[in-house]
Write an enzyme that holds these catalytic residues in place. Structure first.
Site, PDB file in Angstrom:
ATOM      1  N   THR A 151       0.804  -1.214   0.000  1.00 53.80           N
ATOM      2  CA  THR A 151       0.000   0.000   0.000  1.00 53.80           C
ATOM      3  C   THR A 151       0.838   1.265   0.000  1.00 53.80           C
ATOM      4  OG1 THR A 151      -1.794  -1.147   1.154  1.00 53.80           O
ATOM      5  CG2 THR A 151      -1.801   1.246   1.265  1.00 53.80           C
ATOM      6  N   THR A 209       1.460  -4.825   4.528  1.00 57.06           N
ATOM      7  CA  THR A 209       1.332  -5.159   5.947  1.00 57.06           C
ATOM      8  C   THR A 209       0.878  -6.585   6.214  1.00 57.06           C
ATOM      9  OG1 THR A 209      -0.933  -4.276   6.003  1.00 57.06           O
ATOM     10  CG2 THR A 209       0.857  -2.764   6.574  1.00 57.06           C
ATOM     11  N   ASP A 210       0.141  -7.196   5.277  1.00 55.56           N
ATOM     12  CA  ASP A 210      -0.487  -8.485   5.578  1.00 55.56           C
ATOM     13  C   ASP A 210       0.517  -9.571   5.936  1.00 55.56           C
ATOM     14  OD1 ASP A 210      -3.007  -7.470   5.267  1.00 55.56           O
ATOM     15  OD2 ASP A 210      -3.319  -8.263   3.246  1.00 55.56           O
ATOM     16  N   GLN A 228      -2.150 -20.262  20.891  1.00 51.25           N
ATOM     17  CA  GLN A 228      -3.044 -19.417  20.111  1.00 51.25           C
ATOM     18  C   GLN A 228      -3.157 -18.016  20.705  1.00 51.25           C
ATOM     19  OE1 GLN A 228      -6.859 -21.325  19.496  1.00 51.25           O
ATOM     20  NE2 GLN A 228      -5.911 -23.286  18.996  1.00 51.25           N
ATOM     21  N   ASP A 247       1.673  -7.612  -4.329  1.00 49.54           N
ATOM     22  CA  ASP A 247       0.861  -7.520  -3.127  1.00 49.54           C
ATOM     23  C   ASP A 247       1.448  -8.484  -2.110  1.00 49.54           C
ATOM     24  OD1 ASP A 247      -1.416  -8.442  -1.271  1.00 49.54           O
ATOM     25  OD2 ASP A 247      -2.331  -6.750  -2.323  1.00 49.54           O
ATOM     26  N   SER A 248       1.522  -8.078  -0.854  1.00 51.93           N
ATOM     27  CA  SER A 248       2.206  -8.928   0.118  1.00 51.93           C
ATOM     28  C   SER A 248       1.500 -10.261   0.338  1.00 51.93           C
ATOM     29  CB  SER A 248       2.369  -8.197   1.452  1.00 51.93           C
ATOM     30  OG  SER A 248       1.149  -8.092   2.151  1.00 51.93           O
ATOM     31  N   SER A 249       0.240 -10.374  -0.059  1.00 54.96           N
ATOM     32  CA  SER A 249      -0.451 -11.663   0.043  1.00 54.96           C
ATOM     33  C   SER A 249       0.170 -12.706  -0.879  1.00 54.96           C
ATOM     34  CB  SER A 249      -1.934 -11.497  -0.294  1.00 54.96           C
ATOM     35  OG  SER A 249      -2.567 -10.659   0.643  1.00 54.96           O
TER      36      SER A 249
END
Length: 364
Positions: free
Chosen positions: A35, A111-112, A300, A79-81
Site C-alpha cells: 500500500t 502489511t499483511d 493461540q 501484493d504482500s499476500s
C-alpha cells in the site's frame, strides 16, 4: 538531487542530500510492493505503484536528510499476500549483495505478511550487524491523510541512526509502524483498519518516535564489531499449521499430519500449550512423531507462553516429543521451521535449533 542507475540488475534511484557536506550514511530502500507505494492514476482514479524516479514529488522531505538514499524496486512489485519463500531469499540476497556498500536497509512491504517476511529475514541473515527496517502503510502515499510518510521517514531516520561511537543503534531486523519499533520476529499484525497495525506482546518495544526517538537500548541487539554477515539461501516450505479447536475431528488431524512430503507442523494449541486428550488425538500425534515429523507447540494466545507439562492436557505432548515454542509467534514459528529444515536433515539438530532462540525470536 536524484540520479538513476540502470547498470545493475535492478533499476535504482539515488537521492543525494541538499547539504554540501558529505553524506553521513547511506541507506538502501528496497520496495517490494504494498500500500505505501501506491498513488491514484490521473485517468480512472485507480491505485497504481508510483515510479520512484518521482519520489521527491511524493515525499519531498527525503531531500532534507543528511544521508544518501538509494531506492531499489523489485522488478515486479507484488501484493504482500503473494509473498513466497523464494522472494524472502531474493530480498535477503539483495541485502547481502549490497551489505558492504550501504550502512543500513529499509524494506517497503505490504502489511499483511510483513511479520512473516521480517521473521524469515532474521533467520536468513545470520550475523546481521546493520539495521534492516521493514515498514509500510495502511493508506497509500497518494492519500492526503496517509500514514505512509511518517512511517517511511521515521524508518529511514532509525535506519541511519548511530551512537556516539559511530556504530548503528539498531543492528537487527525490525518493523517500524505507527511510532513504534518492534523486533521483526516478535511482531504480529493485529489491526486491519487502525494505524497501530502491529504489536509485540511478548517482547518490549525497541523504540518510540515522538518529538524525538527514544531507544530502549537494553532490549536491542548489541552491535558486534568484526562480525560477518552469513547469508542462508535455503528454506523448506513443506510445513503447515494445525490449529486446534473444540470439536476438531480425527479425520482433519489425520489428513493434515499425513500430507505427502510434510516435514513439520506448527501446532497452535490452547492457552499455555494445552490440547485435547482424547485417545485418537494422542495416537495421531504419537504416530506423526514416530515418523520423524517435527511438531512445534505454539499458543493461540498473542501473549504468554507455552509451558508443556504444567497441565495434564499438555503433559502428553511433552512426553512424546512435541517441541515447546515458548513465547514465539506463529509467524516466527513457521518461518523458523522452514529455516531449520532447510539447514539440516539431522532430526536431533532440528529439534535443538527449534527449541532454543536463534535470533531473539523466543525466550528460554
Amino acid at each position: 538531487m536524484s540520479t538513476v542507475n540502470t547498470s545493475s540488475k535492478y533499476k535504482t534511484v539515488r537521492i543525494n542530500p541538499i547539504s554540501p557536506k558529505p553524506p553521513r550514511a547511506s541507506v538502501l530502500v528496497i520496495y517490494t510492493g504494498g500500500t505505501l507505494g501506491m498513488v491514484y492514476e490521473s485517468v480512472g482514479r485507480q491505485l497504481v505503484p508510483f515510479d520512484f524516479e518521482q519520489i521527491l514529488e511524493q515525499v519531498p522531505e527525503v531531500n532534507r536528510f543528511d544521508f544518501e538514499i538509494t531506492f531499489l524496486p523489485l522488478s515486479e512489485p507484488i501484493d504482500s499476500s503473494n509473498m513466497t519463500p523464494e522472494l524472502w531469499i531474493e530480498i535477503a540476497r539483495i541485502v547481502n549483495e549490497n551489505y558492504a556498500q550501504y550502512d543500513s536497509f529499509v524494506i517497503l512491504h505490504g502489511t499483511d505478511t510483513m511479520a512473516y517476511t521480517a521473521s524469515a529475514l532474521s533467520f536468513l541473515l545470520e550475523g546481521l550487524n546493520k539495521a534492516v527496517i521493514l515498514t509500510g502503510a495502511q493508506l497509500p502515499i497518494g492519500i492526503a491523510r496517509s500514514d505512509a510518510r511518517e512511517n517511511f521517514l521515521t524508518a529511514l531516520e532509525i535506519a541511519a541512526a548511530t551512537n556516539l561511537a559511530g556504530q548503528p543503534i539498531v543492528s537487527e531486523v525490525c518493523i517500524y509502524f505507527n511510532s513504534v519499533l518492534l523486533r521483526g520476529n516478535r511482531a504480529k499484525k493485529n489491526e486491519s483498519s487502525d494505524f497501530n497495525a502491529f504489536k509485540s506482546e511478548n517482547y518490549p518495544i525497541l523504540a518510540r518516535a515522538g518529538v524525538s526517538i527514544y531507544y530502549d537500548l537494553p532490549y536491542l541487539e548489541t552491535y558486534r564489531p568484526g562480525i560477518k554477515l552469513h547469508l542462508h539461501e535455503k528454506l523448506n516450505p513443506n510445513v503447515t499449521y494445525l490449529k486446534i479447536f473444540p470439536g476438531i475431528s480425527r479425520e482433519v488431524v489425520h489428513a493434515v499430519l499425513k500430507v505427502s512430503g510434510l516435514r513439520g507442523v506448527v501446532l497452535e494449541t490452547f492457552g499455555a500449550g494445552n490440547a485435547p486428550t482424547m485417545d485418537w488425538f494422542l495416537a495421531e500425534i504419537r504416530d506423526a512423531i514416530d515418523r520423524n515429523l517435527l511438531i512445534f507447540n505454539v499458543s493461540q494466545c498473542d501473549g504468554g507462553r507455552v509451558t508443556q507439562g504444567q497441565y495434564q492436557t499438555s503433559k502428553f505432548l511433552k512426553d512424546v516429543g512435541v517441541i515447546s515454542g515458548s513465547d514465539i509467534t506463529a509467524e516466527s514459528a513457521i518461518t523458523k521451521m522452514m529455516y531449520v529444515l532447510g539447514r539440516t536433515d539431522d532430526p536431533a539438530q532440528q529439534r535443538t535449533w527449534l527449541s532454543e532462540p536463534l535470533r531473539g525470536e523466543m525466550s528460554l
